[in-house]
Design a protein around this motif. Structure first.
Motif, PDB file in Angstrom:
ATOM      1  N   ILE A   7       0.838  -1.210   0.000  1.00 47.47           N
ATOM      2  CA  ILE A   7       0.000   0.000   0.000  1.00 47.47           C
ATOM      3  C   ILE A   7       0.863   1.246   0.000  1.00 47.47           C
ATOM      4  O   ILE A   7       0.577   2.241  -0.677  1.00 47.47           O
ATOM      5  CB  ILE A   7      -0.939  -0.024   1.216  1.00 47.47           C
ATOM      6  N   LEU A   8       1.983   1.213   0.758  1.00 50.15           N
ATOM      7  CA  LEU A   8       2.873   2.373   0.814  1.00 50.15           C
ATOM      8  C   LEU A   8       3.478   2.679  -0.550  1.00 50.15           C
ATOM      9  O   LEU A   8       3.547   3.836  -0.975  1.00 50.15           O
ATOM     10  CB  LEU A   8       3.978   2.122   1.830  1.00 50.15           C
ATOM     11  N   ILE A   9       3.893   1.624  -1.281  1.00 56.32           N
ATOM     12  CA  ILE A   9       4.559   1.822  -2.573  1.00 56.32           C
ATOM     13  C   ILE A   9       3.542   2.156  -3.665  1.00 56.32           C
ATOM     14  O   ILE A   9       3.797   2.996  -4.524  1.00 56.32           O
ATOM     15  CB  ILE A   9       5.367   0.560  -2.944  1.00 56.32           C
ATOM     16  N   ARG A  10       2.367   1.544  -3.634  1.00 58.91           N
ATOM     17  CA  ARG A  10       1.424   1.697  -4.736  1.00 58.91           C
ATOM     18  C   ARG A  10       0.463   2.867  -4.565  1.00 58.91           C
ATOM     19  O   ARG A  10      -0.088   3.340  -5.559  1.00 58.91           O
ATOM     20  CB  ARG A  10       0.610   0.409  -4.899  1.00 58.91           C
ATOM     21  N   VAL A  58      -5.101  20.216 -14.210  1.00 57.52           N
ATOM     22  CA  VAL A  58      -3.836  19.640 -14.682  1.00 57.52           C
ATOM     23  C   VAL A  58      -3.064  19.006 -13.522  1.00 57.52           C
ATOM     24  O   VAL A  58      -2.449  17.943 -13.658  1.00 57.52           O
ATOM     25  CB  VAL A  58      -2.988  20.725 -15.377  1.00 57.52           C
ATOM     26  N   GLY A  59      -3.092  19.649 -12.331  1.00 56.49           N
ATOM     27  CA  GLY A  59      -2.399  19.082 -11.174  1.00 56.49           C
ATOM     28  C   GLY A  59      -2.978  17.739 -10.771  1.00 56.49           C
ATOM     29  O   GLY A  59      -2.252  16.790 -10.452  1.00 56.49           O
ATOM     30  N   VAL A  60      -4.333  17.635 -10.773  1.00 58.90           N
ATOM     31  CA  VAL A  60      -4.965  16.350 -10.459  1.00 58.90           C
ATOM     32  C   VAL A  60      -4.592  15.296 -11.501  1.00 58.90           C
ATOM     33  O   VAL A  60      -4.367  14.121 -11.182  1.00 58.90           O
ATOM     34  CB  VAL A  60      -6.491  16.526 -10.361  1.00 58.90           C
ATOM     35  N   GLY A  61      -4.502  15.720 -12.770  1.00 55.56           N
ATOM     36  CA  GLY A  61      -4.071  14.774 -13.809  1.00 55.56           C
ATOM     37  C   GLY A  61      -2.642  14.289 -13.602  1.00 55.56           C
ATOM     38  O   GLY A  61      -2.339  13.113 -13.818  1.00 55.56           O
ATOM     39  N   ILE A  62      -1.757  15.193 -13.145  1.00 56.26           N
ATOM     40  CA  ILE A  62      -0.368  14.777 -12.870  1.00 56.26           C
ATOM     41  C   ILE A  62      -0.326  13.760 -11.733  1.00 56.26           C
ATOM     42  O   ILE A  62       0.387  12.748 -11.790  1.00 56.26           O
ATOM     43  CB  ILE A  62       0.489  16.011 -12.542  1.00 56.26           C
ATOM     44  N   ILE A  63      -1.112  14.010 -10.671  1.00 58.65           N
ATOM     45  CA  ILE A  63      -1.141  13.067  -9.544  1.00 58.65           C
ATOM     46  C   ILE A  63      -1.683  11.712  -9.985  1.00 58.65           C
ATOM     47  O   ILE A  63      -1.148  10.653  -9.627  1.00 58.65           O
ATOM     48  CB  ILE A  63      -1.968  13.655  -8.395  1.00 58.65           C
ATOM     49  N   ALA A  64      -2.761  11.715 -10.796  1.00 58.18           N
ATOM     50  CA  ALA A  64      -3.327  10.450 -11.264  1.00 58.18           C
ATOM     51  C   ALA A  64      -2.351   9.707 -12.173  1.00 58.18           C
ATOM     52  O   ALA A  64      -2.209   8.477 -12.080  1.00 58.18           O
ATOM     53  CB  ALA A  64      -4.642  10.723 -12.000  1.00 58.18           C
ATOM     54  N   ALA A  65      -1.643  10.435 -13.059  1.00 55.81           N
ATOM     55  CA  ALA A  65      -0.667   9.787 -13.941  1.00 55.81           C
ATOM     56  C   ALA A  65       0.472   9.180 -13.146  1.00 55.81           C
ATOM     57  O   ALA A  65       0.947   8.074 -13.445  1.00 55.81           O
ATOM     58  CB  ALA A  65      -0.131  10.810 -14.952  1.00 55.81           C
ATOM     59  N   THR A  66       0.931   9.867 -12.101  1.00 60.95           N
ATOM     60  CA  THR A  66       1.992   9.312 -11.252  1.00 60.95           C
ATOM     61  C   THR A  66       1.526   8.044 -10.555  1.00 60.95           C
ATOM     62  O   THR A  66       2.255   7.045 -10.458  1.00 60.95           O
ATOM     63  CB  THR A  66       2.434  10.359 -10.219  1.00 60.95           C
ATOM     64  N   LEU A  67       0.280   8.052 -10.042  1.00 59.73           N
ATOM     65  CA  LEU A  67      -0.265   6.867  -9.372  1.00 59.73           C
ATOM     66  C   LEU A  67      -0.363   5.693 -10.330  1.00 59.73           C
ATOM     67  O   LEU A  67       0.014   4.564  -9.994  1.00 59.73           O
ATOM     68  CB  LEU A  67      -1.633   7.212  -8.787  1.00 59.73           C
ATOM     69  N   LEU A  68      -0.846   5.920 -11.563  1.00 59.15           N
ATOM     70  CA  LEU A  68      -0.949   4.841 -12.546  1.00 59.15           C
ATOM     71  C   LEU A  68       0.425   4.320 -12.953  1.00 59.15           C
ATOM     72  O   LEU A  68       0.616   3.108 -13.119  1.00 59.15           O
ATOM     73  CB  LEU A  68      -1.718   5.345 -13.775  1.00 59.15           C
ATOM     74  N   ALA A  69       1.404   5.228 -13.115  1.00 52.30           N
ATOM     75  CA  ALA A  69       2.747   4.791 -13.510  1.00 52.30           C
ATOM     76  C   ALA A  69       3.380   3.924 -12.428  1.00 52.30           C
ATOM     77  O   ALA A  69       3.996   2.885 -12.723  1.00 52.30           O
ATOM     78  CB  ALA A  69       3.626   6.016 -13.795  1.00 52.30           C
ATOM     79  N   PHE A  70       3.226   4.308 -11.176  1.00 53.85           N
ATOM     80  CA  PHE A  70       3.792   3.506 -10.081  1.00 53.85           C
ATOM     81  C   PHE A  70       3.130   2.136 -10.002  1.00 53.85           C
ATOM     82  O   PHE A  70       3.786   1.116  -9.801  1.00 53.85           O
ATOM     83  CB  PHE A  70       3.638   4.253  -8.751  1.00 53.85           C
ATOM     84  N   ASN A  71       1.794   2.074 -10.155  1.00 55.26           N
ATOM     85  CA  ASN A  71       1.109   0.786 -10.089  1.00 55.26           C
ATOM     86  C   ASN A  71       1.491  -0.097 -11.263  1.00 55.26           C
ATOM     87  O   ASN A  71       1.635  -1.315 -11.118  1.00 55.26           O
ATOM     88  CB  ASN A  71      -0.412   1.019 -10.066  1.00 55.26           C
ATOM     89  N   TYR A  72       1.666   0.499 -12.465  1.00 55.30           N
ATOM     90  CA  TYR A  72       2.098  -0.297 -13.613  1.00 55.30           C
ATOM     91  C   TYR A  72       3.498  -0.866 -13.403  1.00 55.30           C
ATOM     92  O   TYR A  72       3.751  -2.062 -13.663  1.00 55.30           O
ATOM     93  CB  TYR A  72       2.067   0.579 -14.864  1.00 55.30           C
ATOM     94  N   ALA A  73       4.409  -0.048 -12.897  1.00 54.62           N
ATOM     95  CA  ALA A  73       5.769  -0.535 -12.618  1.00 54.62           C
ATOM     96  C   ALA A  73       5.754  -1.587 -11.527  1.00 54.62           C
ATOM     97  O   ALA A  73       6.482  -2.585 -11.580  1.00 54.62           O
ATOM     98  CB  ALA A  73       6.667   0.640 -12.225  1.00 54.62           C
ATOM     99  N   TYR A  74       4.895  -1.419 -10.515  1.00 53.84           N
ATOM    100  CA  TYR A  74       4.839  -2.388  -9.411  1.00 53.84           C
ATOM    101  C   TYR A  74       4.315  -3.734  -9.907  1.00 53.84           C
ATOM    102  O   TYR A  74       4.835  -4.796  -9.547  1.00 53.84           O
ATOM    103  CB  TYR A  74       3.940  -1.833  -8.309  1.00 53.84           C
ATOM    104  N   VAL A  75       3.271  -3.710 -10.765  1.00 52.02           N
ATOM    105  CA  VAL A  75       2.714  -4.959 -11.283  1.00 52.02           C
ATOM    106  C   VAL A  75       3.723  -5.692 -12.167  1.00 52.02           C
ATOM    107  O   VAL A  75       3.779  -6.929 -12.186  1.00 52.02           O
ATOM    108  CB  VAL A  75       1.414  -4.650 -12.063  1.00 52.02           C
ATOM    109  N   ARG A  76       4.574  -4.935 -12.899  1.00 56.25           N
ATOM    110  CA  ARG A  76       5.569  -5.569 -13.767  1.00 56.25           C
ATOM    111  C   ARG A  76       6.760  -6.118 -12.998  1.00 56.25           C
ATOM    112  O   ARG A  76       7.341  -7.134 -13.363  1.00 56.25           O
ATOM    113  CB  ARG A  76       6.051  -4.554 -14.809  1.00 56.25           C
ATOM    114  N   VAL A  77       7.139  -5.465 -11.906  1.00 54.69           N
ATOM    115  CA  VAL A  77       8.362  -5.842 -11.192  1.00 54.69           C
ATOM    116  C   VAL A  77       8.107  -6.930 -10.153  1.00 54.69           C
ATOM    117  O   VAL A  77       8.891  -7.869 -10.003  1.00 54.69           O
ATOM    118  CB  VAL A  77       8.990  -4.595 -10.530  1.00 54.69           C
ATOM    119  N   VAL A  78       6.984  -6.851  -9.396  1.00 53.32           N
ATOM    120  CA  VAL A  78       6.760  -7.775  -8.276  1.00 53.32           C
ATOM    121  C   VAL A  78       6.656  -9.230  -8.730  1.00 53.32           C
ATOM    122  O   VAL A  78       7.247 -10.112  -8.120  1.00 53.32           O
ATOM    123  CB  VAL A  78       5.506  -7.336  -7.491  1.00 53.32           C
TER     124      VAL A  78
END
Length: 230
Positions: A7-10, A58-78
């Protein structure tokens, strides 16, 4: 324990980093939105409200894009890290113990002549690669997120209802201080035009300057305030 780290990472970590990026790029986005506005819209009273609204979207879009990018990287790496220990355990599994030989009889038994033992078949290249013990992988230690920079602080000297009075005070007090004196506009305030001095690196620095100059002012940030250039 693993669920709390997940939860902390994603969730928590990408939200903090996305908020920091949106906070850092707020003024850049506002300036780009202002440049893209037509001249008639830029001079209207609703320009600043529209600029603030687009910047927030635009700021909310940046936060959402960061959240999606981290979850995508987490799903690929774990899954890759979870499969490595299982493969190593399968490759290092112990071989079954040889069967025990039956006890020899007490009476002599005529046994046939022993045959020459057959040579063990040589392992092919793919089989050798499967038996090889994998090399230990280095431990990955993620870096902590950068600490956000403190928001600049200004001292508000006075507030006016009309534009001319604010600029008159700015021209009158600006020569007496080494720091710049600004006129700002707050869209949602009943007394919108503010006379500000600054910026200061922190709230404590602003208060020390106020005491040294004996000013009747109070520290504040530039939330919802747009500064005008003379």
């Amino acid at each position: 324990m693993f669920m709390s780290y997940s939860i902390l990472i994603r969730v928590v970590l990408p939200l903090l980093i996305g908020y920091w990026i949106a906070r850092r790029t707020r003024h850049l986005i506002m300036s780009l939105v202002l440049r893209l506005m037509p001249l008639k819209v830029r001079l209207s009273q609703k320009a600043f409200a529209m600029q603030t609204r687009i910047t927030m979207i635009v700021g909310v879009g940046i936060i959402a894009a960061t959240l999606l990018a981290f979850n995508y990287a987490y799903v690929r790496v774990v899954p890759m890290t979870a499969e490595a220990p299982g493969k190593a355990a399968q490759e290092l599994a112990p071989l079954p113990a040889p069967a025990q030989t039956p006890p020899t009889p007490k009476q002599p038994v005529i046994e046939p002549a022993p045959e020459a033992p057959a040579a063990a078949p040589e392992l092919r290249e793919p089989e050798k690669a499967a038996v090889a013990v994998p090399k230990p992988q280095p431990y990955f230690n993620p870096q902590p997120p950068p600490v956000p920079i403190e928001t600049p602080v200004y001292l508000q000297l006075s507030a006016f209802r009309n534009y001319e009075s604010a600029w008159a005070m700015q021209h009158r007090v600006a020569p007496h201080y080494r720091r710049p004196v600004w006129v700002g506009h707050h869209t949602y305030d009943a007394v919108p035009y503010k006379v500000l001095i600054g910026p200061f690196r922190s709230r404590r620095a602003a208060i020390e300057f106020k005491k040294a100059q004996r000013l009747k002012a109070f520290p504040r940030t530039l939330d919802e305030i747009r500064l005008y250039q003379s």
